[in-house]
Design an enzyme around this catalytic site. Structure first.
Site, PDB file in Angstrom:
ATOM      1  N   LYS A   1      16.796   7.163  -5.865  1.00 42.29           N
ATOM      2  CA  LYS A   1      15.699   6.959  -6.827  1.00 42.29           C
ATOM      3  C   LYS A   1      15.032   5.608  -6.567  1.00 42.29           C
ATOM      4  CE  LYS A   1      16.770   5.454 -11.132  1.00 42.29           C
ATOM      5  NZ  LYS A   1      16.062   4.219 -11.534  1.00 42.29           N
ATOM      6  N   ASN A   2      15.853   4.562  -6.400  1.00 41.53           N
ATOM      7  CA  ASN A   2      15.295   3.209  -6.315  1.00 41.53           C
ATOM      8  C   ASN A   2      14.746   2.868  -4.943  1.00 41.53           C
ATOM      9  OD1 ASN A   2      15.880   2.980  -8.967  1.00 41.53           O
ATOM     10  ND2 ASN A   2      17.652   1.632  -8.732  1.00 41.53           N
TER      11      ASN A   2
ATOM     12  N   CYS B   1      13.797  -2.414 -21.913  1.00 42.08           N
ATOM     13  CA  CYS B   1      14.518  -1.143 -22.046  1.00 42.08           C
ATOM     14  C   CYS B   1      15.874  -1.482 -22.665  1.00 42.08           C
ATOM     15  CB  CYS B   1      14.667  -0.461 -20.701  1.00 42.08           C
ATOM     16  SG  CYS B   1      15.799  -1.317 -19.620  1.00 42.08           S
TER      17      CYS B   1
ATOM     18  N   ARG C   1      13.586  -7.342 -19.358  1.00 37.03           N
ATOM     19  CA  ARG C   1      12.986  -6.889 -18.100  1.00 37.03           C
ATOM     20  C   ARG C   1      11.585  -7.486 -17.884  1.00 37.03           C
ATOM     21  NH1 ARG C   1      15.679  -2.101 -16.758  1.00 37.03           N
ATOM     22  NH2 ARG C   1      15.021  -2.493 -14.612  1.00 37.03           N
TER      23      ARG C   1
ATOM     24  N   ASP D   1      24.387  -1.651 -11.317  1.00 34.24           N
ATOM     25  CA  ASP D   1      24.202  -0.222 -11.629  1.00 34.24           C
ATOM     26  C   ASP D   1      25.506   0.561 -11.524  1.00 34.24           C
ATOM     27  OD1 ASP D   1      20.881   0.101 -10.155  1.00 34.24           O
ATOM     28  OD2 ASP D   1      21.612  -0.812 -11.987  1.00 34.24           O
TER      29      ASP D   1
ATOM     30  N   ARG E   1      16.898  11.127 -15.711  1.00 33.09           N
ATOM     31  CA  ARG E   1      15.958  10.196 -15.080  1.00 33.09           C
ATOM     32  C   ARG E   1      16.455   9.815 -13.689  1.00 33.09           C
ATOM     33  NH1 ARG E   1      13.955   5.250 -18.379  1.00 33.09           N
ATOM     34  NH2 ARG E   1      13.110   5.037 -16.296  1.00 33.09           N
TER      35      ARG E   1
HETATM   36  C1  EPZ Z   1      15.962  -2.887 -10.051  1.00 34.92           C
HETATM   37  O1  EPZ Z   1      15.383  -3.217 -11.284  1.00 34.92           O
HETATM   38  C2  EPZ Z   1      16.491  -1.459 -10.215  1.00 34.92           C
HETATM   39  N1  EPZ Z   1      15.370  -0.554 -10.509  1.00 34.92           N
HETATM   40  C3  EPZ Z   1      17.528  -1.430 -11.339  1.00 34.92           C
HETATM   41  O2  EPZ Z   1      18.048  -0.122 -11.406  1.00 34.92           O
HETATM   42  C4  EPZ Z   1      18.653  -2.393 -10.983  1.00 34.92           C
HETATM   43  O3  EPZ Z   1      19.594  -2.408 -12.030  1.00 34.92           O
HETATM   44  C5  EPZ Z   1      18.081  -3.800 -10.770  1.00 34.92           C
HETATM   45  O4  EPZ Z   1      17.066  -3.756  -9.741  1.00 34.92           O
HETATM   46  C6  EPZ Z   1      19.132  -4.802 -10.345  1.00 34.92           C
HETATM   47  O5  EPZ Z   1      19.746  -4.367  -9.167  1.00 34.92           O
HETATM   48  C7  EPZ Z   1      14.582  -0.151  -9.483  1.00 34.92           C
HETATM   49  O6  EPZ Z   1      14.775  -0.529  -8.328  1.00 34.92           O
HETATM   50  C8  EPZ Z   1      13.480   0.787  -9.843  1.00 34.92           C
HETATM   51  P1  EPZ Z   1      15.385  -7.170 -11.007  1.00 34.92           P
HETATM   52  P2  EPZ Z   1      14.448  -4.550 -11.371  1.00 34.92           P
HETATM   53  O7  EPZ Z   1      13.939  -7.533 -10.995  1.00 34.92           O
HETATM   54  O8  EPZ Z   1      13.742  -4.764 -10.095  1.00 34.92           O
HETATM   55  C9  EPZ Z   1      15.090 -10.628 -14.208  1.00 34.92           C
HETATM   56  C10 EPZ Z   1      18.704   1.871 -12.436  1.00 34.92           C
HETATM   57  O9  EPZ Z   1      19.620   2.122 -13.178  1.00 34.92           O
HETATM   58  N2  EPZ Z   1      13.667 -10.689 -13.867  1.00 34.92           N
HETATM   59  O10 EPZ Z   1      16.166  -7.288  -9.742  1.00 34.92           O
HETATM   60  O11 EPZ Z   1      13.657  -4.433 -12.620  1.00 34.92           O
HETATM   61  C11 EPZ Z   1      15.488  -9.319 -14.873  1.00 34.92           C
HETATM   62  O12 EPZ Z   1      15.261  -9.378 -16.264  1.00 34.92           O
HETATM   63  C12 EPZ Z   1      17.859   0.625 -12.617  1.00 34.92           C
HETATM   64  O13 EPZ Z   1      18.373   2.577 -11.452  1.00 34.92           O
HETATM   65  C13 EPZ Z   1      12.886 -11.709 -14.406  1.00 34.92           C
HETATM   66  O14 EPZ Z   1      13.370 -12.511 -15.208  1.00 34.92           O
HETATM   67  O15 EPZ Z   1      15.540  -5.678 -11.547  1.00 34.92           O
HETATM   68  C14 EPZ Z   1      16.949  -9.204 -14.522  1.00 34.92           C
HETATM   69  O16 EPZ Z   1      17.711  -9.967 -15.450  1.00 34.92           O
HETATM   70  C15 EPZ Z   1      18.268  -0.090 -13.871  1.00 34.92           C
HETATM   71  N3  EPZ Z   1      11.572 -11.783 -14.083  1.00 34.92           N
HETATM   72  C16 EPZ Z   1      17.041  -9.867 -13.144  1.00 34.92           C
HETATM   73  O17 EPZ Z   1      15.843 -10.616 -12.978  1.00 34.92           O
HETATM   74  C17 EPZ Z   1      10.978 -10.905 -13.204  1.00 34.92           C
HETATM   75  O18 EPZ Z   1       9.773 -11.038 -12.917  1.00 34.92           O
HETATM   76  C18 EPZ Z   1      17.120  -8.884 -11.988  1.00 34.92           C
HETATM   77  O19 EPZ Z   1      16.076  -7.968 -12.199  1.00 34.92           O
HETATM   78  C19 EPZ Z   1      11.779  -9.871 -12.661  1.00 34.92           C
HETATM   79  C20 EPZ Z   1      13.117  -9.791 -12.997  1.00 34.92           C
END
Ligand code: EPZ
Length: 415
Positions: free
Chosen positions: A22-23, A116, A121, A304, A396
């Protein structure tokens, strides 16, 4: 509203074939926006999130065709540059259309993705990165407005390794004028897969998979054929389920080289994990040993997989500590596991788990995608019947999960 009912106690045995990730599929489908033509995909998983991003791309004017795991996206006729709230709120990864739209059309209006269940996020790093490439960003009325006559290569330094942030800015930089250097990047296999796909489309991206990605902008990208990598989290979910049920399962069409953190942790619990040409074989006969872990950006143990692994620790021999370092609220599954008899206490982002003899079946509530998977694993090993509500969370991100589990011998059905 669908529910899933499980009668615990069966050992999982046999083979399971893993679907496309998915990702990986989500950013790859967004990357099709960069191409004035048709991008062909195969191994696309059949998931609600994939349907959501298809609906968004079609709303922009792209034409999606295909059946099963093959898909073609014709982005030559994109006319609309706005990703509306109603579409984005269904799936926050829709923010991945922002970079490609600005890169190719010089403007985009994308609804701010809400938070979420697992956390706020924010997307501040996505926006700061676009500004570093010369875009003008305004955020008002719940929408991100991004404009740029033409993006110009620049230096981007991520405060922390954001997966979709790295992906969004990679897609923005491939058509920027000049060189961009992205530092403190996410190193996930899905980031590497996107870089490889962009390069087959004619981009010039190097360093993906390391903390520093260098991109030399090109005039335009051309159509390409892209195959989606297998889902390491789906594979990990089945591996943990096999260990928890003391089963013997061959997980096929997966990439063991993407699952080092999962495999090494699983071995520490005492079960055997064998990497063979057909895939990964997990079998567990003895007691489950406790082991501590913290979730980390790749190649560390993936967040995850935290909920799924917690179930294994809930019935392990001794005590263990889990430290969730990525998201601020990713213990929603704990209350439900406690209702099934797990002995877990939370302190901030730490969960202390005391292994118990067995869990007991109960009606439980799914809260987010991976928490739902952990409740299935708990149901598989619990005494009695477990009924999981709100399984739309599961659909999802998991392709026909109850069918795959029942083919392995689980007593599970969707009602
Ligand atoms: C990706 O989400 C994945 N989703 C998530 O999978 C996964 O849990 C996550 O990476 C961490 O590995 C997809 O790839 C579609 P991040 P993402 O930006 O990119 C903070 C699933 O179950 N952050 O790496 O949204 C954020 O809040 C999903 O398949 C900021 O503060 O995660 C988090 O604490 C759930 N500012 C941390 O960074 C930003 O601009 C890591 O988030 C962006 C992120």
């Amino acid at each position: 509203m669908d529910k899933i009912e499980i009668r615990g106690g069966s050992k999982l045995e046999g083979e399971v074939t893993i679907s496309g990730a998915k990702n990986a599929a989500l950013p790859l489908m967004a990357a099709a926006i960069l191409v004035d033509g048709i991008t062909e995909f195969d191994n696309i998983p059949d998931l609600v999130d994939i349907k959501s991003i298809k609906a968004l791309l079609e709303d922009l004017g792209a034409v999606c065709r295909g059946q099963g795991a093959t898909l073609s996206i014709d982005a030559s006729a994109i006319t609309k540059l706005e990703a509306e709230y109603d579409l984005v709120r269904k799936m926050r990864a829709s923010v991945l259309v922002l970079g490609p739209l600005v890169a190719r059309f010089g403007s985009a209006r994308v609804s701010l993705p809400g938070g979420c269940a697992i956390g706020a996020r924010p997307v501040d790093m996505h926006l700061r990165g676009l500004e570093a490439l010369g875009a003008e960003i305004t955020v008002e009325h719940g929408y991100i407005e991004a404009r740029a006559e033409a993006l110009v290569g620049g230096e981007i330094y991520f405060d922390l390794p954001t997966v979709t942030g790295t992906e969004n800015l990679m897609m923005a930089a491939v058509l920027a004028r000049g060189q961009s250097v992205l530092r403190n990047c996410a190193r996930e296999p899905e980031v590497v897969a996107l870089a490889q796909a962009l390069n087959t489309m004619g981009a010039d991206v190097s360093g993906a998979g390391t903390a520093v990605i260098t991109i030399n902008g090109v005039e335009k990208l051309h159509p390409a054929a892209v195959s989606v990598i297998p889902d390491r989290i789906e594979a990990g979910t089945f591996m943990v389920a096999a260990a928890a049920t003391h089963g013997d399962v061959l997980v096929k069409e997966c990439r063991p080289d993407h699952m080092g953190g999962i495999i090494s942790k699983l071995k520490q619990t005492g079960c055997s994990v064998e990497v063979i040409p057909e895939g990964v074989r997990v079998c567990s006969t003895g007691e489950i040993q406790s082991t501590d872990f913290k979730t980390l950006p790749y190649p560390g143990f993936p967040t995850d997989m935290q909920a799924q692994f917690m179930v294994l620790m809930a019935v392990a021999r001794k005590n263990s500590v889990i430290h969730e370092t990525i998201f601020e609220n990713r213990f929603m599954h704990v209350n439900e596991l406690q209702r099934m008899g797990a002995d877990i206490s939370i302190s901030g982002n730490y969960a202390m788990i005391r292994g118990v003899e067995a869990l007991s079946g109960a009606p439980v509530m799914a809260s987010d995608l991976r928490a739902s998977a952990s409740l299935i694993i708990a149901g598989l090993i619990a005494r009695g019947t477990t009924r999981i509500n709100r399984v739309y969370h599961l659909d999802r991100g998991y392709d026909a999960i109850e069918k795959k589990f029942s083919a392995l011998g689980a007593d599970i059905q969707r009602i």
